[in-house]
Design a protein around this motif. Structure first.
Motif, mmCIF file in Angstrom:
data_model
loop_
_atom_site.group_PDB
_atom_site.id
_atom_site.type_symbol
_atom_site.label_atom_id
_atom_site.label_comp_id
_atom_site.label_asym_id
_atom_site.label_seq_id
_atom_site.Cartn_x
_atom_site.Cartn_y
_atom_site.Cartn_z
ATOM 1 N N SER C 136 49.143 -99.439 58.732
ATOM 2 C CA SER C 136 50.196 -99.995 57.828
ATOM 3 C C SER C 136 49.506 -100.607 56.814
ATOM 4 O O SER C 136 49.395 -101.837 56.789
ATOM 5 N N ASN C 139 50.733 -104.128 55.198
ATOM 6 C CA ASN C 139 50.501 -105.136 55.995
ATOM 7 C C ASN C 139 48.937 -105.669 56.197
ATOM 8 O O ASN C 139 48.585 -106.827 56.206
ATOM 9 N N THR C 140 48.223 -104.652 56.241
ATOM 10 C CA THR C 140 46.837 -105.087 56.068
ATOM 11 C C THR C 140 46.349 -105.735 54.835
ATOM 12 O O THR C 140 45.709 -106.832 54.784
ATOM 13 N N LEU C 170 54.163 -115.235 50.772
ATOM 14 C CA LEU C 170 53.693 -114.138 51.295
ATOM 15 C C LEU C 170 54.665 -113.831 52.180
ATOM 16 O O LEU C 170 54.937 -112.683 52.517
ATOM 17 N N ASN C 171 55.518 -114.832 52.896
ATOM 18 C CA ASN C 171 56.596 -114.394 53.777
ATOM 19 C C ASN C 171 57.616 -113.314 53.116
ATOM 20 O O ASN C 171 58.106 -112.716 53.609
ATOM 21 N N SER C 174 56.419 -110.035 52.824
ATOM 22 C CA SER C 174 56.531 -109.540 54.155
ATOM 23 C C SER C 174 57.937 -108.876 54.413
ATOM 24 O O SER C 174 58.269 -107.845 54.967
ATOM 25 N N SER C 175 58.928 -109.944 53.833
ATOM 26 C CA SER C 175 60.224 -109.438 54.099
ATOM 27 C C SER C 175 60.510 -108.052 53.323
ATOM 28 O O SER C 175 61.108 -107.286 53.469
ATOM 29 N N LEU C 177 58.497 -106.035 52.191
ATOM 30 C CA LEU C 177 57.680 -104.722 52.892
ATOM 31 C C LEU C 177 58.591 -104.309 54.145
ATOM 32 O O LEU C 177 59.015 -102.909 54.097
ATOM 33 N N GLY C 178 59.087 -105.004 54.907
ATOM 34 C CA GLY C 178 59.930 -104.833 56.045
ATOM 35 C C GLY C 178 61.176 -104.144 55.570
ATOM 36 O O GLY C 178 61.932 -103.151 56.283
ATOM 37 N N GLY C 179 61.756 -104.562 54.541
ATOM 38 C CA GLY C 179 63.171 -103.916 54.197
ATOM 39 C C GLY C 179 63.100 -102.780 53.660
ATOM 40 O O GLY C 179 63.745 -101.779 54.041
ATOM 41 N N GLU C 181 60.698 -100.393 54.416
ATOM 42 C CA GLU C 181 60.350 -99.727 55.536
ATOM 43 C C GLU C 181 61.449 -99.407 56.325
ATOM 44 O O GLU C 181 61.927 -98.237 56.704
ATOM 45 N N ARG C 182 62.536 -100.398 56.270
ATOM 46 C CA ARG C 182 63.870 -100.174 57.095
ATOM 47 C C ARG C 182 64.411 -99.184 56.350
ATOM 48 O O ARG C 182 65.195 -98.249 57.048
ATOM 49 N N ASN C 185 62.939 -95.700 56.760
ATOM 50 C CA ASN C 185 62.958 -95.139 58.068
ATOM 51 C C ASN C 185 64.399 -95.045 58.703
ATOM 52 O O ASN C 185 64.435 -94.169 59.756
ATOM 53 N N ARG D 64 70.500 -103.220 62.619
ATOM 54 C CA ARG D 64 69.124 -102.523 61.941
ATOM 55 C C ARG D 64 68.426 -103.696 61.296
ATOM 56 O O ARG D 64 67.310 -103.612 61.375
ATOM 57 N N ILE D 72 59.387 -108.092 60.398
ATOM 58 C CA ILE D 72 58.926 -108.938 59.504
ATOM 59 C C ILE D 72 58.419 -110.179 60.155
ATOM 60 O O ILE D 72 57.384 -110.788 59.734
ATOM 61 N N ARG D 75 55.249 -110.318 62.265
ATOM 62 C CA ARG D 75 54.068 -109.971 61.574
ATOM 63 C C ARG D 75 53.599 -111.040 60.895
ATOM 64 O O ARG D 75 52.573 -111.815 60.661
ATOM 65 N N SER D 76 54.692 -111.922 60.111
ATOM 66 C CA SER D 76 54.348 -113.238 59.579
ATOM 67 C C SER D 76 53.883 -114.347 60.186
ATOM 68 O O SER D 76 53.178 -114.837 59.987
#
Lengths: 286, 286, 286, 286, 286
Positions: C136, C139-140, C170-171, C174-175, C177-179, C181-182, C185, D64, D72, D75-76
């Motif tokens: 990912s 994420n890296t 940064l959190n 991260s949200s 990014l995750g959103g 991806e959700r 996917n 979901r 998320i 990872r955080s």
């Protein structure tokens, strides 16, 4: 709500009677006003009315949420002040009076009523004028709370972190104030109400002429029933659109304000609580 | 809104008249254009129009919410600066001018009008250029606020915690800015408007030919009425889709900006307030 | 979108012509395929199609919101770094390159395109491999930002509180990014699309046979019109369902990425900005 | 999904055939079961079915979202631990195993499957029992994370502020856990499903008898088509209502858990990653 | 739910029988009560009923969310207290009893049942009176938690930052309390329920007279079926409107309270847990 609707329904009744009487002439014309186009239109209007009801109800719900949050935030603020201050009893009293004054001023501002009585009752004479002469009394009260809090911090009575913890609840009060002002100042776009309103009335006025060929003497009954469904929902949407008004289905701001005052005074063990308001015989609060 | 609709409705009226006149030829053909398929289509279009209205109104509501939050956040920022700074009067004045400039620049950016007059009025000459030449003037103003705040922290006028408390409100301003840019730059997918638009007009154009066999001379009346319901809601959805425009049902950004300026100036006891805007005779603000 | 729909509509046109031609045989059978069951079915399908459009549009809106938040959060992060760091010019440059790389990697990940060019352009050679070989990459990159920030804190360049203030942004990244991806996917449950799809096509295919007894030679016209309404909305829902694709109504990720890069580079006074993208002659961005 | 529906549709086909056969007797009775009342009922049922689909789909979407937030937040959490701890490599390993165990335990709890294998794989023998014997294993794991974090703070490895920054992400995990439990334990009020279910089946069973007078031999075709639309959406709503189940349209919890494990292990440079799951030939993940 | 509906449906059955019997007289009148106006009205009522169901279900969902958040927040609070306090075992016990008492008092307040038994079971004699005599017992308990926390901070057992981290979860409890009070005290505007209620019943009462001319002896069957759909959804909406009641489809507050108590007691290793509640033979919890 009923008187307004009653008038409109009697009008509809009169139209239906005219439709029955005119039916003889009807038949001489080569015109056949069937229900089919009205059926199509009726469903379309129901969909748009449903949409407008949704929008009005969302305003009502959001307004109620904001006043619920007002109670929540003021209780939290007072709890924090009480658990953090070295000598809470005395200091909390002044802060509580500001909180209660904020509640009543917000109520008066939203209902455009005179806030003088409540301001006189709650604030010291030296503070009344700056509030009453302000362009936005509630915002002035918030500023006063902030200045008082800054003063306590400068005097070393609360720490830096405590200050910001309480201050973030003042930000919530600021959000509540701004939210109420937004609902109060921005109606649903006027054109919506107008379009839906007009089409509902024209629809109900023409309906009896379409029903009469099938229903004859029953036309007034069915026509008034269908009109009742449409007109009453239209009227209710109109009423809920301004949830801070004083109509029976609006928010009971008097009762909520009294509840907030009772809750806050109980927390500082003040016995001068107002009496909780009881619903009237229609189960409604003002 | 009316002129645009009026033209379309008169077109519909003309079509209905043609349908009445043509009716003689109609009957010679073996074709029977009944209302049934139009009824089916009308309900489907009403559902899709309801969906598009929802989407447009949601944009309008979100835009209003963002401007409401702008007022809330700027008041909170100024309250925090005033209660935290050791010598608020002087320092708050500069910060206030940045806040007011941010408000007006956002308004001009969203309406694509010239922001020069307001920038000249509010900022010192040395700062004007960097704002006016920027790709995103509002973001540049936000950066200036951040740099000023960092400066105050470095000078020891505010503590680390106070810095972050105020800075989190700058993040809110950043969200408001980004939210407004998002609404302004991303319309409802073009295909939606197009599909709904096209089907509404074609539907209204064909409607009289389906109504005429039942209604004869009443066709224009009923056809225009049904078309009015569909076309006016379609037009309104179009108008609300861009809530930052200057059409009558768009957001009154001028009035909201003036209110923000009055509120902020009152908080720093500045008497140079603008005059609050009054609604015009249509109850509308610009 | 049109070619796909055009094919389906011509198919419908052919069906309608067959229906007209077959009408002679029709009448010999004792079967009377009226519009009534289709009317019922049409309204039901319109309701379900409205529901699916809602779901698709909500995905589109949420995806746009996430990319709007990406712009907001990256601007806020850079503003905070600039106002907090003792020597911002140099340190912000590295951090900015990570932010821009994050933006482009997210775009490439969502569109399943090759991210090598942008990674090469933005990152130092020593860092490219760990990003490109990662399961990912985004994420890296986030982890790299976090490690860099932890390093600054360990070196005493930012305080503990400042660290957490930036870290909370940064959190947010991260949200986001995750959103993304959700959404990317998890499609709308496959069965929904399938059921609505199938019923829409079968409905449109059978429709001419129900219309023909009333409309005769007008059948193809009305049938294609009704089919257009249903099929185009079904196709659009399909397109919006995956908002990160490259179809005309999908999100203009290239343009948004360029805007983010321009904004961030302007904030660190870097003149190597990309050129803002202009909409093409269909008013669309890629 | 198909077998269940297929059975219901064949039942409907049989009913339709009976209706065709019985038609002779029909005509002898003075009864005329027209489509009109079914049309009214069909639209009403479509509206209620649309409502139930909305409610089911909202549960699916929220579920979901919660699992997206799980990825998320974990990872955080790990990013924060890695950037804050003085010697991250070793300490992060234990914390990571708790995070991965939390993920798998949540999956097993929601699907009511046996969590023993995964717990054995991930936790040290000394910790397994307290988790497996707990009334709520996930909450016990959360408590373990909190206690470990408190231990690190007491040992001076992380500061007070860092503790609370990480702890607020533990609160997020707690919210995710509570949200999943809520969806899993509180179905849509049983009466809704029952009412909609019953009316859909009765409607489909009676439909052929209303269609037969117009359609004769075409009754089974049209009846099965209409029934398919209603029954398949009812079945899908039923399936989505419990998004944590193992039916084809439910959430692919196995795949999401594996993705979380891969992501976390990559962050701590652990090579023992599981293999990412590939969709099967129906494009579905388990 | 059934008895109430059964009565109404039998009434409808009686009306339908009257309609069949009266049909002879019907025909003598020149009146033709067709289904067309009822079809229009039925769809309109279905739309409004769908709207009311949405509003009721939203209240139910929000209420469930609040009680889910209660579990989440209390678990988080206890986890924080346990990981922060130097000697958690003893201190957490008192705090846990306040949390559990808060849960039960909230349940009793919402259901207007007597909270004495649970207060006696959970609180020390010295604290019972102030809770039981309070205008808002839950708020008093919250104040007690805040005062206890302030006390711990003053004694130096928790740091300033820890205090505010825990205190922000007390603010969540305050929000949950306020949210529950809001739902409980503010029903859906009475006029909505009334209008929808009235029109549903009048519609169902008149329906048989419109069906009889087509359906003759089948009138009671079809009329009761259609009425069942409308009346049962109206009744369910009524039931869900007050989600804190004790009807079968209301929230199982007893079971949730027990779960919370079990969870909290397990966290402090207290063995006096209540027994988890099992659903009864209708799969319902109280």
């Amino acid at each position: 709500m009923l008187p307004k609707i009653l008038f409109r329904l009697s009008l509809n009744f009169v139209f239906a009677c005219i439709a029955v009487v005119c039916y003889l002439w009807h038949e001489m014309l080569d015109v056949n006003l069937t229900l089919a186009p009205f059926s199509l239109l009726g469903v379309a209007i129901a969909i748009f009315l449903g949409f407008r009801n949704n929008a009005s109800y969302a305003r009502f719900t959001e307004a109620r949420l904001l006043w619920g949050n007002l109670l929540i935030t003021e209780r939290s603020l007072l709890r924090e002040v009480k658990s953090l201050m070295p000598d809470p009893a005395e200091q909390a009293r002044y802060f509580t009076s500001l909180l209660i004054a904020f509640t009543y001023c917000l109520k008066h501002q939203l209902r455009k009523t005179d806030m003088r009585i409540d301001v006189d009752r709650l604030l010291a004479p030296s503070e009344r004028n700056s509030v009453l002469n302000s362009h936005s009394p509630c915002n002035t009260l918030l500023l006063k709370m902030g200045m008082w809090l800054g003063e306590q911090r400068r005097l070393g009575r609360i720490s830096d972190i405590s200050f910001h913890s309480i201050d973030s609840n003042l930000n919530h009060l600021s959000s509540i104030l701004g939210g109420c002002e937004r609902i109060s100042n921005t109606p649903i776009p006027f054109a919506y109400s107008l379009i839906v309103h007009r089409t509902v009335y024209l629809f109900c006025a023409l309906l009896p002429f379409a029903l009469v060929s099938d229903l004859h003497y029953l036309t007034p009954l069915v026509s008034v029933f269908i009109s009742y469904t449409f007109i009453s929902l239209d009227s209710l949407a109109e009423e809920l659109e301004d949830p801070f008004g004083m109509a029976p289905n609006d928010l009971p701001l008097n009762a909520i304000s009294a509840t907030i005052e009772i809750n806050l005074r109980e927390m500082i063990e003040d016995d001068e609580k107002p009496i909780p308001m009881k619903p009237d015989h229609h189960c409604l609060l003002s």
